[in-house]
Design a protein around this motif. Structure first.
Motif, PDB file in Angstrom:
ATOM      1  N   ASN A  17     118.141  35.209 -70.917  1.00  0.00           N
ATOM      2  CA  ASN A  17     119.359  34.500 -71.226  1.00  0.00           C
ATOM      3  C   ASN A  17     120.474  35.525 -71.446  1.00  0.00           C
ATOM      4  O   ASN A  17     120.394  36.354 -72.360  1.00  0.00           O
ATOM      5  CB  ASN A  17     119.143  33.646 -72.471  1.00  0.00           C
ATOM      6  CG  ASN A  17     120.329  32.779 -72.809  1.00  0.00           C
ATOM      7  OD1 ASN A  17     121.449  33.038 -72.382  1.00  0.00           O
ATOM      8  ND2 ASN A  17     120.082  31.755 -73.581  1.00  0.00           N
ATOM      9  N   PRO A  18     121.526  35.487 -70.647  1.00  0.00           N
ATOM     10  CA  PRO A  18     122.597  36.480 -70.767  1.00  0.00           C
ATOM     11  C   PRO A  18     123.416  36.345 -72.052  1.00  0.00           C
ATOM     12  O   PRO A  18     124.182  37.242 -72.399  1.00  0.00           O
ATOM     13  CB  PRO A  18     123.461  36.220 -69.542  1.00  0.00           C
ATOM     14  CG  PRO A  18     123.117  34.850 -69.088  1.00  0.00           C
ATOM     15  CD  PRO A  18     121.717  34.571 -69.541  1.00  0.00           C
ATOM     16  N   LYS A  19     123.275  35.259 -72.775  1.00  0.00           N
ATOM     17  CA  LYS A  19     124.038  35.074 -74.015  1.00  0.00           C
ATOM     18  C   LYS A  19     123.400  35.777 -75.207  1.00  0.00           C
ATOM     19  O   LYS A  19     124.020  35.930 -76.247  1.00  0.00           O
ATOM     20  CB  LYS A  19     124.194  33.587 -74.324  1.00  0.00           C
ATOM     21  CG  LYS A  19     125.038  32.855 -73.309  1.00  0.00           C
ATOM     22  CD  LYS A  19     125.188  31.410 -73.687  1.00  0.00           C
ATOM     23  CE  LYS A  19     125.991  30.680 -72.623  1.00  0.00           C
ATOM     24  NZ  LYS A  19     126.163  29.273 -72.964  1.00  0.00           N
ATOM     25  N   ILE A  20     122.153  36.211 -75.063  1.00  0.00           N
ATOM     26  CA  ILE A  20     121.459  36.905 -76.147  1.00  0.00           C
ATOM     27  C   ILE A  20     121.914  38.356 -76.178  1.00  0.00           C
ATOM     28  O   ILE A  20     121.873  39.055 -75.171  1.00  0.00           O
ATOM     29  CB  ILE A  20     119.931  36.820 -75.968  1.00  0.00           C
ATOM     30  CG1 ILE A  20     119.475  35.374 -76.052  1.00  0.00           C
ATOM     31  CG2 ILE A  20     119.221  37.674 -77.003  1.00  0.00           C
ATOM     32  CD1 ILE A  20     118.018  35.159 -75.756  1.00  0.00           C
ATOM     33  N   ILE A  21     122.346  38.785 -77.343  1.00  0.00           N
ATOM     34  CA  ILE A  21     122.811  40.161 -77.507  1.00  0.00           C
ATOM     35  C   ILE A  21     121.707  40.974 -78.171  1.00  0.00           C
ATOM     36  O   ILE A  21     121.274  40.670 -79.274  1.00  0.00           O
ATOM     37  CB  ILE A  21     124.092  40.200 -78.355  1.00  0.00           C
ATOM     38  CG1 ILE A  21     125.201  39.419 -77.662  1.00  0.00           C
ATOM     39  CG2 ILE A  21     124.518  41.639 -78.612  1.00  0.00           C
ATOM     40  CD1 ILE A  21     126.438  39.223 -78.501  1.00  0.00           C
ATOM     41  N   ILE A  22     121.250  41.983 -77.458  1.00  0.00           N
ATOM     42  CA  ILE A  22     120.192  42.864 -77.958  1.00  0.00           C
ATOM     43  C   ILE A  22     120.778  44.263 -78.074  1.00  0.00           C
ATOM     44  O   ILE A  22     121.339  44.783 -77.105  1.00  0.00           O
ATOM     45  CB  ILE A  22     118.983  42.872 -77.006  1.00  0.00           C
ATOM     46  CG1 ILE A  22     118.393  41.473 -76.904  1.00  0.00           C
ATOM     47  CG2 ILE A  22     117.942  43.869 -77.468  1.00  0.00           C
ATOM     48  CD1 ILE A  22     117.265  41.355 -75.912  1.00  0.00           C
ATOM     49  N   ILE A  41     110.120  45.730 -80.972  1.00  0.00           N
ATOM     50  CA  ILE A  41     110.338  45.258 -82.344  1.00  0.00           C
ATOM     51  C   ILE A  41     110.658  43.772 -82.342  1.00  0.00           C
ATOM     52  O   ILE A  41     110.087  42.989 -83.117  1.00  0.00           O
ATOM     53  CB  ILE A  41     111.470  46.049 -83.033  1.00  0.00           C
ATOM     54  CG1 ILE A  41     111.126  47.532 -83.130  1.00  0.00           C
ATOM     55  CG2 ILE A  41     111.808  45.448 -84.401  1.00  0.00           C
ATOM     56  CD1 ILE A  41     110.022  47.886 -84.087  1.00  0.00           C
ATOM     57  N   TYR A  42     111.552  43.345 -81.474  1.00  0.00           N
ATOM     58  CA  TYR A  42     111.915  41.928 -81.398  1.00  0.00           C
ATOM     59  C   TYR A  42     110.712  41.066 -81.016  1.00  0.00           C
ATOM     60  O   TYR A  42     110.541  39.968 -81.534  1.00  0.00           O
ATOM     61  CB  TYR A  42     113.056  41.717 -80.405  1.00  0.00           C
ATOM     62  CG  TYR A  42     114.440  41.957 -80.974  1.00  0.00           C
ATOM     63  CD1 TYR A  42     114.644  42.670 -82.154  1.00  0.00           C
ATOM     64  CD2 TYR A  42     115.554  41.471 -80.321  1.00  0.00           C
ATOM     65  CE1 TYR A  42     115.913  42.887 -82.657  1.00  0.00           C
ATOM     66  CE2 TYR A  42     116.829  41.669 -80.829  1.00  0.00           C
ATOM     67  CZ  TYR A  42     117.001  42.381 -81.992  1.00  0.00           C
ATOM     68  OH  TYR A  42     118.268  42.574 -82.494  1.00  0.00           O
ATOM     69  N   THR A  54     117.700  42.710 -88.124  1.00  0.00           N
ATOM     70  CA  THR A  54     116.551  42.083 -87.476  1.00  0.00           C
ATOM     71  C   THR A  54     115.889  41.071 -88.401  1.00  0.00           C
ATOM     72  O   THR A  54     115.550  39.960 -87.985  1.00  0.00           O
ATOM     73  CB  THR A  54     115.541  43.147 -87.006  1.00  0.00           C
ATOM     74  OG1 THR A  54     116.209  44.036 -86.093  1.00  0.00           O
ATOM     75  CG2 THR A  54     114.349  42.512 -86.318  1.00  0.00           C
ATOM     76  N   TYR A  55     115.717  41.449 -89.653  1.00  0.00           N
ATOM     77  CA  TYR A  55     115.145  40.504 -90.625  1.00  0.00           C
ATOM     78  C   TYR A  55     116.042  39.279 -90.784  1.00  0.00           C
ATOM     79  O   TYR A  55     115.554  38.147 -90.828  1.00  0.00           O
ATOM     80  CB  TYR A  55     114.922  41.178 -91.983  1.00  0.00           C
ATOM     81  CG  TYR A  55     113.537  41.752 -92.117  1.00  0.00           C
ATOM     82  CD1 TYR A  55     112.541  41.040 -92.755  1.00  0.00           C
ATOM     83  CD2 TYR A  55     113.217  42.994 -91.592  1.00  0.00           C
ATOM     84  CE1 TYR A  55     111.255  41.549 -92.870  1.00  0.00           C
ATOM     85  CE2 TYR A  55     111.944  43.512 -91.695  1.00  0.00           C
ATOM     86  CZ  TYR A  55     110.965  42.785 -92.343  1.00  0.00           C
ATOM     87  OH  TYR A  55     109.694  43.287 -92.448  1.00  0.00           O
ATOM     88  N   LYS A  56     117.337  39.490 -90.863  1.00  0.00           N
ATOM     89  CA  LYS A  56     118.252  38.351 -91.000  1.00  0.00           C
ATOM     90  C   LYS A  56     118.208  37.465 -89.762  1.00  0.00           C
ATOM     91  O   LYS A  56     118.242  36.239 -89.866  1.00  0.00           O
ATOM     92  CB  LYS A  56     119.665  38.854 -91.266  1.00  0.00           C
ATOM     93  CG  LYS A  56     119.837  39.405 -92.678  1.00  0.00           C
ATOM     94  CD  LYS A  56     121.139  40.118 -92.949  1.00  0.00           C
ATOM     95  CE  LYS A  56     122.356  39.633 -92.259  1.00  0.00           C
ATOM     96  NZ  LYS A  56     123.549  40.436 -92.525  1.00  0.00           N
ATOM     97  N   ARG A  57     118.110  38.070 -88.602  1.00  0.00           N
ATOM     98  CA  ARG A  57     118.100  37.323 -87.349  1.00  0.00           C
ATOM     99  C   ARG A  57     116.836  36.466 -87.195  1.00  0.00           C
ATOM    100  O   ARG A  57     116.910  35.297 -86.818  1.00  0.00           O
ATOM    101  CB  ARG A  57     118.200  38.289 -86.170  1.00  0.00           C
ATOM    102  CG  ARG A  57     118.023  37.626 -84.809  1.00  0.00           C
ATOM    103  CD  ARG A  57     118.132  38.618 -83.693  1.00  0.00           C
ATOM    104  NE  ARG A  57     119.490  38.553 -83.194  1.00  0.00           N
ATOM    105  CZ  ARG A  57     119.930  39.212 -82.136  1.00  0.00           C
ATOM    106  NH1 ARG A  57     119.139  40.028 -81.490  1.00  0.00           N
ATOM    107  NH2 ARG A  57     121.154  39.080 -81.733  1.00  0.00           N
TER     108      ARG A  57
END
Length: 68
Positions: A1-6, A55-56, A23-26
């Motif tokens: 998905n191009p809307k996901i910012i990594i 990690i994700y 990362t924890y907050k996400r």
């Protein structure tokens, strides 16, 4: 998905504590404990082959993430 910012791997390694907190907050909708921050900081620093994607993936397949 191009809307996901990594973030990039360089961004992760530039400020590991910030990356861990975000990362924890996400994924878990909470802040990490001090023990979790120390664990992941050491893990990322001591394993140069670890990427943001790894990690994700570990967070997204965890029981805690499944709970939410």
């Amino acid at each position: 998905n191009p809307k996901i910012i990594i973030p990039s791997n360089a961004e992760m390694r530039k400020d590991i504590p910030l990356f861990i907190t975000e990362t924890y907050k996400r994924f878990y909708l909470r802040y990490p404990s001090e023990a979790e921050k120390v664990y992941f900081t050491n893990y990322i620093k001591n394993n140069p082959e670890v990427t943001v994607e790894l990690i994700y993936t570990s967070f997204s397949t965890s029981d805690e993430y499944s709970f939410y």
